[in-house]
Design an enzyme around this catalytic site. Structure first.
Site, PDB file in Angstrom:
ATOM      1  N   ASP A   1       0.930  -1.292   0.005  1.00 17.51           N
ATOM      2  CA  ASP A   1      -0.150   0.028  -0.106  1.00 17.51           C
ATOM      3  C   ASP A   1       0.915   1.453  -0.154  1.00 17.51           C
ATOM      4  O   ASP A   1       2.075   1.344   0.414  1.00 17.51           O
ATOM      5  CB  ASP A   1      -0.881  -0.122   1.079  1.00 17.51           C
ATOM      6  CG  ASP A   1      -2.177   0.933   1.148  1.00 17.51           C
ATOM      7  OD1 ASP A   1      -2.357   1.718   0.041  1.00 17.51           O
ATOM      8  OD2 ASP A   1      -2.850   0.946   1.865  1.00 17.51           O
TER       9      ASP A   1
ATOM     10  N   GLY B   1       0.232   5.687  -4.300  1.00 18.68           N
ATOM     11  CA  GLY B   1      -0.341   6.742  -4.725  1.00 18.68           C
ATOM     12  C   GLY B   1       0.164   8.047  -3.938  1.00 18.68           C
ATOM     13  O   GLY B   1       0.544   8.907  -4.485  1.00 18.68           O
ATOM     14  N   ARG B   2       0.172   7.851  -2.655  1.00 22.21           N
ATOM     15  CA  ARG B   2       0.858   8.752  -1.643  1.00 22.21           C
ATOM     16  C   ARG B   2       2.187   9.000  -2.178  1.00 22.21           C
ATOM     17  O   ARG B   2       2.805  10.128  -2.019  1.00 22.21           O
ATOM     18  CB  ARG B   2       0.743   8.652  -0.206  1.00 22.21           C
ATOM     19  CG  ARG B   2      -0.938   8.981   0.090  1.00 22.21           C
ATOM     20  CD  ARG B   2      -1.148   8.086   1.466  1.00 22.21           C
ATOM     21  NE  ARG B   2      -1.570   6.771   1.362  1.00 22.21           N
ATOM     22  CZ  ARG B   2      -1.464   5.725   2.295  1.00 22.21           C
ATOM     23  NH1 ARG B   2      -1.125   6.249   3.559  1.00 22.21           N
ATOM     24  NH2 ARG B   2      -1.700   4.560   2.018  1.00 22.21           N
ATOM     25  N   TRP B   3       2.987   7.749  -2.397  1.00 21.50           N
ATOM     26  CA  TRP B   3       4.492   7.963  -2.513  1.00 21.50           C
ATOM     27  C   TRP B   3       4.628   8.606  -3.848  1.00 21.50           C
ATOM     28  O   TRP B   3       5.468   9.932  -4.024  1.00 21.50           O
ATOM     29  CB  TRP B   3       5.089   6.617  -2.918  1.00 21.50           C
ATOM     30  CG  TRP B   3       6.386   6.426  -3.324  1.00 21.50           C
ATOM     31  CD1 TRP B   3       7.487   6.338  -2.429  1.00 21.50           C
ATOM     32  CD2 TRP B   3       6.946   6.725  -4.627  1.00 21.50           C
ATOM     33  NE1 TRP B   3       8.742   6.372  -3.094  1.00 21.50           N
ATOM     34  CE2 TRP B   3       8.280   6.447  -4.563  1.00 21.50           C
ATOM     35  CE3 TRP B   3       6.479   6.602  -5.979  1.00 21.50           C
ATOM     36  CZ2 TRP B   3       9.332   6.484  -5.460  1.00 21.50           C
ATOM     37  CZ3 TRP B   3       7.495   6.722  -7.150  1.00 21.50           C
ATOM     38  CH2 TRP B   3       8.760   6.555  -6.674  1.00 21.50           C
TER      39      TRP B   3
ATOM     40  N   ARG C   1      -0.324   9.090 -10.141  1.00 19.55           N
ATOM     41  CA  ARG C   1      -0.506   7.742  -9.283  1.00 19.55           C
ATOM     42  C   ARG C   1       0.101   6.540 -10.299  1.00 19.55           C
ATOM     43  O   ARG C   1       0.660   5.356  -9.480  1.00 19.55           O
ATOM     44  CB  ARG C   1      -1.930   7.412  -9.141  1.00 19.55           C
ATOM     45  CG  ARG C   1      -2.550   8.577  -8.207  1.00 19.55           C
ATOM     46  CD  ARG C   1      -4.056   8.240  -7.930  1.00 19.55           C
ATOM     47  NE  ARG C   1      -4.183   6.911  -7.334  1.00 19.55           N
ATOM     48  CZ  ARG C   1      -4.164   6.395  -5.649  1.00 19.55           C
ATOM     49  NH1 ARG C   1      -3.811   7.633  -5.194  1.00 19.55           N
ATOM     50  NH2 ARG C   1      -4.385   5.429  -5.689  1.00 19.55           N
TER      51      ARG C   1
ATOM     52  N   HIS D   1       2.487   3.225  -9.035  1.00 16.10           N
ATOM     53  CA  HIS D   1       2.213   2.106  -9.377  1.00 16.10           C
ATOM     54  C   HIS D   1       3.441   1.218 -10.097  1.00 16.10           C
ATOM     55  O   HIS D   1       3.851   0.123  -9.997  1.00 16.10           O
ATOM     56  CB  HIS D   1       0.836   1.666 -10.179  1.00 16.10           C
ATOM     57  CG  HIS D   1      -0.435   2.276  -9.382  1.00 16.10           C
ATOM     58  ND1 HIS D   1      -0.513   1.731  -8.008  1.00 16.10           N
ATOM     59  CD2 HIS D   1      -1.506   2.780  -9.639  1.00 16.10           C
ATOM     60  CE1 HIS D   1      -1.754   2.103  -7.777  1.00 16.10           C
ATOM     61  NE2 HIS D   1      -2.280   2.694  -8.649  1.00 16.10           N
TER      62      HIS D   1
ATOM     63  N   TRP E   1     -12.266  -2.181  -8.052  1.00 12.76           N
ATOM     64  CA  TRP E   1     -13.051  -1.749  -9.391  1.00 12.76           C
ATOM     65  C   TRP E   1     -13.548  -0.656  -9.148  1.00 12.76           C
ATOM     66  O   TRP E   1     -14.135   0.260 -10.205  1.00 12.76           O
ATOM     67  CB  TRP E   1     -14.276  -2.890  -9.467  1.00 12.76           C
ATOM     68  CG  TRP E   1     -13.960  -3.977  -9.888  1.00 12.76           C
ATOM     69  CD1 TRP E   1     -13.424  -5.486  -9.213  1.00 12.76           C
ATOM     70  CD2 TRP E   1     -13.162  -4.664 -11.302  1.00 12.76           C
ATOM     71  NE1 TRP E   1     -12.814  -6.275  -9.818  1.00 12.76           N
ATOM     72  CE2 TRP E   1     -12.731  -5.844 -10.993  1.00 12.76           C
ATOM     73  CE3 TRP E   1     -12.750  -3.826 -12.263  1.00 12.76           C
ATOM     74  CZ2 TRP E   1     -12.128  -6.566 -12.210  1.00 12.76           C
ATOM     75  CZ3 TRP E   1     -12.431  -4.448 -13.294  1.00 12.76           C
ATOM     76  CH2 TRP E   1     -11.996  -5.703 -13.442  1.00 12.76           C
TER      77      TRP E   1
ATOM     78  N   LEU F   1      11.492 -19.857  -5.258  1.00  6.59           N
ATOM     79  CA  LEU F   1      10.345 -18.786  -4.681  1.00  6.59           C
ATOM     80  C   LEU F   1       9.094 -19.156  -5.289  1.00  6.59           C
ATOM     81  O   LEU F   1       9.088 -19.136  -6.658  1.00  6.59           O
ATOM     82  CB  LEU F   1      10.570 -17.506  -4.499  1.00  6.59           C
ATOM     83  CG  LEU F   1       9.826 -16.482  -3.993  1.00  6.59           C
ATOM     84  CD1 LEU F   1       9.513 -16.531  -2.363  1.00  6.59           C
ATOM     85  CD2 LEU F   1      10.495 -15.098  -4.433  1.00  6.59           C
TER      86      LEU F   1
ATOM     87  N   ARG G   1       2.222  -4.850   6.240  1.00  3.84           N
ATOM     88  CA  ARG G   1       1.209  -3.769   5.457  1.00  3.84           C
ATOM     89  C   ARG G   1       2.055  -2.496   5.750  1.00  3.84           C
ATOM     90  O   ARG G   1       2.587  -2.108   6.508  1.00  3.84           O
ATOM     91  CB  ARG G   1      -0.254  -3.542   6.050  1.00  3.84           C
ATOM     92  CG  ARG G   1      -0.980  -2.638   5.131  1.00  3.84           C
ATOM     93  CD  ARG G   1      -2.581  -2.644   5.461  1.00  3.84           C
ATOM     94  NE  ARG G   1      -3.161  -1.662   4.541  1.00  3.84           N
ATOM     95  CZ  ARG G   1      -4.440  -1.595   4.175  1.00  3.84           C
ATOM     96  NH1 ARG G   1      -4.994  -2.322   4.689  1.00  3.84           N
ATOM     97  NH2 ARG G   1      -4.673  -0.898   3.203  1.00  3.84           N
TER      98      ARG G   1
ATOM     99  N   GLU H   1       1.466 -13.537  12.254  1.00  9.70           N
ATOM    100  CA  GLU H   1       1.933 -12.478  12.808  1.00  9.70           C
ATOM    101  C   GLU H   1       1.809 -11.222  11.877  1.00  9.70           C
ATOM    102  O   GLU H   1       2.052 -11.322  10.672  1.00  9.70           O
ATOM    103  CB  GLU H   1       3.455 -12.690  13.148  1.00  9.70           C
ATOM    104  CG  GLU H   1       3.796 -13.765  14.240  1.00  9.70           C
ATOM    105  CD  GLU H   1       3.212 -13.608  15.603  1.00  9.70           C
ATOM    106  OE1 GLU H   1       3.129 -12.587  16.139  1.00  9.70           O
ATOM    107  OE2 GLU H   1       2.855 -14.550  16.085  1.00  9.70           O
TER     108      GLU H   1
END
Ligand code: FPP
Length: 241
Positions: A17, A20-22, A30, A34, A66, A133, A190, A209
């Site tokens: 998350d 957008g703010r970054w 935006r 992404h 959406w 991985l 997060r 955790e």
């Protein structure tokens, strides 16, 4: 059951998350955020391999996404297509397996076809090889939607006589979820200072955790990832025991 703190971390899940703010902080749109977020996913997958983690699951497009403006959704689909065409090929060559959870059938046809093709190529290329991985990308994913779909499938199998009511228990439900072939996450991260789970892996994280950080996803570097792991290692997992 008590897991020793030095136990191996098998599976890390991430809610990526803050793109957008970054971007806003960098004076960009935006879409740029992404793009930086997608690049960071590549970098963090390398960090996972270095740290001997077997599974990485990331939330890339939720059932709630959406509701975003049309042009942002369009740019996210274009980014996904580019990512699948270029980057994922490179990941596969490095013995990284790509899987999906969520209902991708709702995606635009071109995006859907590219994702399906990549899945098939991954399966063929990695057959019999040592997987370094497994990255699971959640696309049009939401826990409530996943649970609804799995209940529907349980009912269908009940109707066909494949299962009886006595078969229905926690483990059977796990088997009907999109995540049926991956272990439950040990650690859920997060980024961006939001303290919510946003409909992500709700059934699977019963004993996971949780780690929250203010860092925006594109800035969530290897160093930040190690901090999360170090924090996890200090905890004692009791699994209710
Ligand atoms: C949250 O940032 C991020 C998303 C909704 C999408 C996550 C997508 C990526 C990391 C890039 C694409 C992924 C792949 C697999 C190519 P936000 O837009 O909610 O940021 P904000 O909360 O600051 O507005």
């Amino acid at each position: 059951m008590l897991n020793k703190t030095e136990d191996k971390i098998k599976h890390v899940a991430i809610i990526m998350d803050g793109n957008g703010r970054w971007a806003k902080e960098h004076g960009k749109d935006r879409k740029y955020g992404h793009r930086a977020g997608a690049q960071n996913l590549i970098d963090i997958s390398e960090t996972c391999i270095k740290n001997n983690i077997d599974y990485l699951t990331v939330y890339a497009f939720s059932t709630e996404n959406w509701n975003r403006p049309e042009d942002e959704k369009k740019s996210l689909f274009t980014l996904l297509e580019e990512f699948y065409k270029k980057e994922i090929k490179r990941l596969i060559k490095n013995n990284i397996k790509i899987c999906h959870i969520g209902d991708i059938s709702k995606f635009p046809e071109r995006t859907y076809n590219i994702i399906k093709k990549t899945e098939e190529e991954t399966r063929q290329y990695l057959e019999g090889k040592d997987i370094k991985l497994t990255i699971t990308i959640a696309l049009n994913y939401g826990s409530r939607d996943e649970l609804s779909r799995s209940i529907k499938n349980i009912c269908l199998d009940f109707d066909k006589g494949i299962i009886t009511t006595d078969d229905i228990d926690e483990n059977l439900i796990l088997r009907y979820l999109d995540t049926n072939d991956i272990p439950e996450p040990d650690l859920l991260i997060r980024t961006s200072g939001e303290y919510r789970l946003s409909n992500f892996l709700l059934y699977q994280i019963a004993y996971t955790e949780l780690y929250f950080t203010d860092i925006y996803w594109p800035d969530f570097s290897e160093e930040e990832f190690i901090k999360a792991i170090e924090n996890y290692k200090k905890r004692k997992r009791r699994f209710g025991g």
